[in-house]
Design an enzyme around this catalytic site. Structure first.
Site, mmCIF file in Angstrom:
data_model
loop_
_atom_site.group_PDB
_atom_site.id
_atom_site.type_symbol
_atom_site.label_atom_id
_atom_site.label_comp_id
_atom_site.label_asym_id
_atom_site.label_seq_id
_atom_site.Cartn_x
_atom_site.Cartn_y
_atom_site.Cartn_z
ATOM 1 N N LYS A 149 0.854 -1.192 0.000
ATOM 2 C CA LYS A 149 0.000 0.000 0.000
ATOM 3 C C LYS A 149 0.886 1.238 0.000
ATOM 4 O O LYS A 149 1.875 1.291 0.754
ATOM 5 C CB LYS A 149 -0.886 -0.030 1.250
ATOM 6 C CG LYS A 149 -1.908 1.102 1.343
ATOM 7 C CD LYS A 149 -2.752 0.952 2.623
ATOM 8 C CE LYS A 149 -3.843 1.997 2.722
ATOM 9 N NZ LYS A 149 -4.681 1.843 3.943
ATOM 10 N N SER A 181 -9.674 1.847 2.976
ATOM 11 C CA SER A 181 -8.838 2.568 2.048
ATOM 12 C C SER A 181 -7.838 1.692 1.287
ATOM 13 O O SER A 181 -7.324 2.117 0.249
ATOM 14 C CB SER A 181 -8.052 3.651 2.800
ATOM 15 O OG SER A 181 -7.203 3.065 3.770
ATOM 16 N N SER A 223 -9.833 -0.478 7.144
ATOM 17 C CA SER A 223 -9.254 -0.397 5.797
ATOM 18 C C SER A 223 -8.529 -1.626 5.291
ATOM 19 O O SER A 223 -8.176 -1.686 4.112
ATOM 20 C CB SER A 223 -8.299 0.785 5.714
ATOM 21 O OG SER A 223 -9.038 1.949 5.498
HETATM 22 N N1 GLN Z 1 -13.282 4.277 6.546
HETATM 23 C C1 GLN Z 1 -12.563 4.725 7.706
HETATM 24 C C2 GLN Z 1 -12.148 6.159 7.532
HETATM 25 O O1 GLN Z 1 -12.433 6.702 6.558
HETATM 26 C C3 GLN Z 1 -11.388 3.830 7.971
HETATM 27 C C4 GLN Z 1 -10.242 4.095 7.067
HETATM 28 C C5 GLN Z 1 -9.022 3.307 7.452
HETATM 29 O O2 GLN Z 1 -9.107 2.288 8.140
HETATM 30 N N2 GLN Z 1 -7.867 3.810 7.058
HETATM 31 O O3 GLN Z 1 -11.564 6.735 8.355
#
Ligand code: GLN
Length: 481
Positions: free
Chosen positions: A76, A151, A175
């Site tokens: 990532k 994400s 994410s």
């Molecule tokens: N969807 C959550 C957010 O927008 C989690 C994102 C993540 O785990 N990086 O913060």
């Protein structure tokens, strides 16, 4: 060679069936010909990958191997990789080459893995759909008009599309688990403190945790073995021995106590996802587990608590992007203030700006007690609910996400509806617990994930459950046409 698991690739490399160079070449060719459909990679690091593959082949010839020597993986684009663009999906870091290596990628390098490239993500990991990336949305390989989740959507899509056998992601509020669910792969968020955050670009520092995204639980164990461990460079890293995560994969599940929170099966959950995850839990029951209904009464409150705490931490973490230290700087600033404001206005996308504003507001004098302190108090109560639950059960199971992957763009003008999609994952980060998503069925042609939440440092148990389930079922072997 493609579409083999990490465990199978490791065997093939070991037996000399193929070399790491051949394998890496094969994946690079596949990425080049196919990824324009998915947009799962931001950078493909071809020369770097071939050099690592050559080094892996040489160290194998010299008799110097680990279980992952020569295995290609995708990373990532939130992990700093020395001398290689590390964008975090943002225009702000479009021109940023990290001057140092993250601990996780350093450990993977030391284990002999080959980095194929850096995968797409929501800008600064803020999102649940991989749509907010400066580099455009990633498409779900199961249905190109749908989101892959986020994400870490690029990592999940790359695996589902057969462009990488495994990847690493990060999970601040879901994410790793939610894109794993949306793309039909296995994803594990370890206990907070298990995997070093050094060199992982910070979003919500008290929530962020890196972890493996793979085709199987066995592969997740192999990759986690290489990622986990104490790091003196991360002050919240735990100095606790790392077990061999593959050691308990084959243990029977007889007597395992599973708790199913009634709050995970209430209003808002797609009824087919409810039925699919319930039948997966029944399947695990058949393997000898006992299932009981439990309650996590503050589940709903995890959304407001998280969406104060995460933006609050993000607003301070992202203050470092000011045009001086990293990345983008606006053209011809007239003074310092102009440079800060224009740089940030140009460098950040809408969702990141929204989070910075919410976070700054929640932390400002006069509002701190009303919002930030309240959210922290809720966080403690949410954690207490889990601690209490784990007095009665060994693991907690339910859906990873309440909905199927939605159409790209469908939630563009409704950020709150996207936040609500995180209902089952956020509390796990607020409590710092490990959580895993494994493919457990299909609804309307899209994969569905079962979430398994464990007690602190029970990653081995989660992987054991994942492996046993995957021995008994074949959902994890399904791939898009
Ligand atoms: N969807 C959550 C957010 O927008 C989690 C994102 C993540 O785990 N990086 O913060």
């Amino acid at each position: 060679m493609l579409n083999k698991t990490v465990a199978e690739l490791a065997k093939g490399l070991e037996s000399g069936e193929f070399s790491s160079t051949e394998l890496t070449q094969e994946y690079l060719t596949q990425i080049k010909s196919e990824d324009s459909k998915y947009n799962s990679f931001i950078s493909v690091t071809e020369d770097h990958a071939l050099a690592q593959a050559k080094a892996a082949d040489e160290s194998r010839a010299a008799g110097n191997t680990t279980p992952l020597t020569g295995v290609p993986i995708a990373v990532k684009d939130i992990f700093c990789t020395q001398g290689i663009k590390t964008s975090c999906g943002s225009k702000m870091l479009d021109n940023f080459e990290a001057p140092y290596e993250s601990t996780v990628t350093e450990k993977l390098n030391a284990a002999g893995t080959v980095m194929l490239g850096k995968t797409n993500l929501d800008e600064f990991a803020m999102g649940s759909s991989c749509e907010s990336s400066y580099y455009g949305p990633t498409k779900n390989p199961w249905a190109l008009e749908k989101v892959p989740g986020g994400s870490s959507g690029g990592s999940a899509a790359a695996i589902a599309a057969g462009l990488a056998p495994a990847a690493i992601g990060t999970d601040t509020g879901g994410s790793i688990r939610q894109p794993a669910s949306f793309c039909g792969i296995t994803g594990l968020k370890p206990t907070y403190g298990r995997v070093s955050r050094w060199g992982m670009i910070a979003y919500g520092s008290s929530l962020d945790q890196g972890g493996p995204m793979t085709q199987t639980a066995e592969d997740a164990a192999l990759v986690l073995n290489a990622m986990a461990g104490f790091d003196s460079k991360d002050s919240t890293s735990l100095d606790k021995e790392v077990p061999d995560y593959t050691a308990k994969l084959s243990e029977p599940l007889k007597g395992l106590r599973i708790g199913v929170p009634k709050e995970f099966y209430s209003e808002g959950l797609n009824s087919d996802i409810a039925a699919t995850t319930q039948s997966a839990i029944k399947e695990i029951e058949k393997l000898g587990a006992v299932v009981k209904e439990i309650s996590l009464p503050r589940t709903e409150l995890s959304i407001p608590a998280y969406y104060i705490i995460a933006p609050a931490e993000a607003s301070t973490n992202l203050s470092r992007f000011d045009g001086v230290k990293f990345g983008h700087r606006c053209e011809d600033p007239v003074d310092l203030y102009d440079m800060y404001t224009r740089t940030r206005a140009e460098g950040f996308g809408d969702e990141v700006k929204r989070r910075i504003m919410i976070g700054t507001y929640a932390l400002s004098a006069g509002y701190y007690d009303a919002y930030y302190r309240k959210a922290q108090q809720l966080r403690r109560l949410i954690k207490d609910d889990y601690v209490k639950a784990f007095e009665e059960v060994d693991v907690i199971m339910g859906p990873t996400a309440p909905s199927l992957p939605w159409t790209i763009g469908a939630k563009e003008n409704d950020p709150v509806s996207m936040y609500l999609e995180d209902i089952y994952t956020l509390s796990v980060n607020l409590a710092g617990l490990p959580g895993m998503s494994i493919p457990c069925g299909m609804v309307d042609g899209m994969p569905v994930g079962l979430q398994v939440i464990g007690n602190y440092f029970d990653e081995s148990l989660l992987l054991n459950i994942g492996h046993q389930f995957q021995q008994a079922t074949d959902w994890h072997t399904k791939r898009p046409a």
